[in-house]
Write a protein that holds these residues in place. Structure first.
Motif, PDB file in Angstrom:
ATOM      1  N   ILE A   1       0.836  -1.204   0.000  1.00 49.73           N
ATOM      2  CA  ILE A   1       0.000   0.000   0.000  1.00 49.73           C
ATOM      3  C   ILE A   1       0.871   1.255   0.000  1.00 49.73           C
ATOM      4  CG2 ILE A   1      -1.644   1.325   1.395  1.00 49.73           C
ATOM      5  CD1 ILE A   1      -2.929  -1.348   2.185  1.00 49.73           C
ATOM      6  N   GLN A   2       1.961   1.233   0.763  1.00 54.92           N
ATOM      7  CA  GLN A   2       2.883   2.368   0.773  1.00 54.92           C
ATOM      8  C   GLN A   2       3.471   2.607  -0.612  1.00 54.92           C
ATOM      9  OE1 GLN A   2       5.901   1.981   3.838  1.00 54.92           O
ATOM     10  NE2 GLN A   2       4.369   1.401   5.378  1.00 54.92           N
ATOM     11  N   HIS A   3       3.781   1.528  -1.323  1.00 57.03           N
ATOM     12  CA  HIS A   3       4.315   1.649  -2.683  1.00 57.03           C
ATOM     13  C   HIS A   3       3.281   2.313  -3.587  1.00 57.03           C
ATOM     14  CE1 HIS A   3       7.069   0.607  -5.962  1.00 57.03           C
ATOM     15  NE2 HIS A   3       5.983   0.317  -6.672  1.00 57.03           N
ATOM     16  N   ALA A   4       2.012   1.940  -3.408  1.00 58.92           N
ATOM     17  CA  ALA A   4       0.955   2.547  -4.214  1.00 58.92           C
ATOM     18  C   ALA A   4       0.838   4.044  -3.921  1.00 58.92           C
ATOM     19  CB  ALA A   4      -0.373   1.844  -3.939  1.00 58.92           C
TER      20      ALA A   4
ATOM     21  N   PRO B   1       1.668   7.165  -7.211  1.00 60.31           N
ATOM     22  CA  PRO B   1       0.250   7.272  -7.613  1.00 60.31           C
ATOM     23  C   PRO B   1       0.037   7.075  -9.106  1.00 60.31           C
ATOM     24  CG  PRO B   1       1.164   9.431  -7.081  1.00 60.31           C
ATOM     25  CD  PRO B   1       2.180   8.423  -6.643  1.00 60.31           C
ATOM     26  N   GLU B   2       1.104   7.204  -9.893  1.00 61.55           N
ATOM     27  CA  GLU B   2       0.971   7.020 -11.340  1.00 61.55           C
ATOM     28  C   GLU B   2       0.938   5.536 -11.720  1.00 61.55           C
ATOM     29  OE1 GLU B   2       5.279   6.452 -10.555  1.00 61.55           O
ATOM     30  OE2 GLU B   2       3.669   7.714  -9.740  1.00 61.55           O
ATOM     31  N   ARG B   3       1.265   4.651 -10.767  1.00 61.70           N
ATOM     32  CA  ARG B   3       1.279   3.220 -11.024  1.00 61.70           C
ATOM     33  C   ARG B   3      -0.026   2.564 -10.567  1.00 61.70           C
ATOM     34  NH1 ARG B   3       7.313   0.937  -9.251  1.00 61.70           N
ATOM     35  NH2 ARG B   3       8.511   2.177 -10.766  1.00 61.70           N
ATOM     36  N   GLU B   4      -0.348   1.450 -11.195  1.00 58.71           N
ATOM     37  CA  GLU B   4      -1.439   0.610 -10.698  1.00 58.71           C
ATOM     38  C   GLU B   4      -0.802  -0.515  -9.905  1.00 58.71           C
ATOM     39  OE1 GLU B   4      -5.682  -1.095 -12.204  1.00 58.71           O
ATOM     40  OE2 GLU B   4      -4.001  -1.340 -13.579  1.00 58.71           O
ATOM     41  N   VAL B   5      -1.256  -0.704  -8.679  1.00 58.96           N
ATOM     42  CA  VAL B   5      -0.678  -1.711  -7.785  1.00 58.96           C
ATOM     43  C   VAL B   5      -1.742  -2.754  -7.468  1.00 58.96           C
ATOM     44  CG1 VAL B   5       0.409  -2.121  -5.550  1.00 58.96           C
ATOM     45  CG2 VAL B   5       0.937  -0.029  -6.829  1.00 58.96           C
ATOM     46  N   LEU B   6      -1.472  -3.995  -7.857  1.00 62.74           N
ATOM     47  CA  LEU B   6      -2.461  -5.065  -7.725  1.00 62.74           C
ATOM     48  C   LEU B   6      -1.988  -6.122  -6.737  1.00 62.74           C
ATOM     49  CD1 LEU B   6      -3.271  -5.635 -11.524  1.00 62.74           C
ATOM     50  CD2 LEU B   6      -4.350  -4.011  -9.937  1.00 62.74           C
TER      51      LEU B   6
END
Length: 437
Positions: free
Chosen positions: A210-213, A217-222
């Motif tokens: 979640i911290q990485h997301a 913010p420009e990335r999609e983290v799944l």
């Protein structure tokens, strides 16, 4: 006329979980002769991890028939039906029990199927135990050159015949090679049901994801999940990420996803995991792949298998934009075959099966390494779990030994399995927390 003389090859797969069904069914297709038709009959061994319809659909493997059975029911089918190939996609104890049970029901038969077994993915624990429990099959498939060497060394080391070991590759590799970054750039964390196995470490991983997301913010983290709450996979999952994430407030670019791993990889720019076989799928497609070192590089996590891969990294490094470069020699030894030779990876298995099916007079009786004489304190207990005696015969009073399960019995079985899953995921963690007070 034996089944092998007909135009369509008849193949049976016995599996005890969603992952093993995927491996077994895909292996059955991979080892079939090229340009041939096969009839694939699937059997799901009844137990705590029997896959749900949703899990089976997610695997995406078609079978001409699919049914749930007990070990005794399956042996009864094998005594009555004729198949060319039988794939045993089970835990080691299940394979051993079936080998002894099949040896018993095939006594006196001039024709029997070629029996194939192996491992779902990376073999990083219980190597000798699992291998010796699989000994006795006509083919013991090794998913890589490294595994083939280790398997033969174990068998030779105890004086067992190692000729059944056959090098192949992981059967579920495929998809288009990675062609460059997507829009948006997509990071996928491939979760595992049992690694890590405690709330602290799982919460840590979830928080870092979640911290990485938030940091990007420009990335999609799944967060790619194997199962929904209430479902079981090959391993028990007591602390589903779905429940842990309910207490957090992830950003809009963070999502939970399910579905076929191959389809998720189609849109992946960075695959992150602890030690999932998904890493090998990703490496096969040359997708940037990271095996996390945050919780240490430890045998209990399975990420020690990736020592030398060039893929070990931490979330701190990923947050700063690190992109790993895999070691080509390491990759080539792991059955990943990113060099384009995947199409021929199963040739040796196909040739071996063809020779066995054409063997004059049929195949000899199955000869597992473990017998009542060589392992009198170990083997009977393994067989008894499947209601079989030391000689492979069905024990008196075994459930479903003489008739098919009726509608009422099927309802009771489903209810019992649901109660077990509830106990594992809801009751057991509560009891454990109370014990820590």
């Amino acid at each position: 006329m034996p089944a092998s003389a007909t135009k369509t090859r008849r193949v049976a797969v016995l599996a005890d979980s969603d992952t093993r069904w995927k491996w077994g069914a895909l292996t059955a297709n991979r080892i079939a002769p090229e340009n041939s038709d096969i009839r694939l009959d699937g059997f799901l061994l009844r137990g705590r991890a029997t896959p749900t319809p949703r899990q089976l659909q997610e695997v995406g493997v078609h079978a001409d028939s699919l049914r749930e059975v007990t070990a005794v029911e399956f042996l009864r089918v094998m005594a009555q039906e004729s198949y060319d190939v039988l794939v045993l996609s089970l835990v080691g104890g299940g394979v051993q029990a079936m080998l002894h049970g099949l040896k018993r029901v095939w006594e006196g038969r001039s024709e029997r199927p070629v029996v194939v077994t192996g491992y779902v993915g990376v073999v990083y624990e219980k190597l000798a135990d699992g291998l010796l429990l699989r000994h006795g099959a006509d083919l013991v498939l090794a998913n890589s050159r490294q595994d083939a060497e280790r398997f033969r060394a174990v068998y030779d080391g105890v004086g067992a015949d190692s000729s059944a070991v056959t090098e192949v590759a992981l059967p579920f590799l495929g998809g288009e090679p990675y062609a460059g970054e997507h829009d948006p750039y997509t990071v996928v964390f491939a979760a595992q049901p049992s690694v890590p196995d405690n709330r602290r470490d799982r919460t840590y991983l979830l928080n870092r994801l979640i911290q990485h997301a938030r940091k990007h913010p420009e990335r999609e983290v799944l967060l790619k999940l194997r199962s929904k709450p209430g479902e079981h996979t090959t391993h028990i999952e007591e602390l589903p990420y779905q429940k842990l994430v309910q207490r957090l407030e992830p950003p809009a670019n963070f999502r939970l996803v399910y579905g076929n791993m191959g389809e998720v990889l189609d849109r992946t720019d960075l695959l992150v995991t602890i030690s999932s076989t998904a890493a090998l799928e990703s490496l096969h497609r040359r997708i940037p792949t990271v095996v996390l070192s945050d919780l240490g590089v430890r045998e209990v996590l399975g990420n020690h298998h990736f020592v030398g891969s060039g893929c070990l990294a931490s979330w701190d490094q990923l947050d700063e934009g690190h992109s790993p470069t895999p070691d080509e020699e390491w990759v080539s030894r792991q059955g990943v075959v990113a060099d384009g030779s995947y199409a021929t990876a199963f040739d040796a298995a196909r040739e071996r099966i063809a020779k066995l099916l054409q063997q004059p007079g049929g195949l000899p009786a199955l000869t597992p390494y473990y017998t009542p004489a060589t392992a009198p304190g170990y083997l009977p207990g393994i067989l008894a779990r499947h209601h079989l005696g030391p000689d492979g015969s069905v024990l008196p009073g075994a459930p479903s030994a003489d008739k098919e399960a009726g509608p009422v019995r099927q309802i009771v079985r489903r209810a019992a399995r649901g109660a077990y899953r509830h106990g594992v995921q809801r009751v057991a963690p509560v009891i454990r927390r109370m014990g820590e007070l």
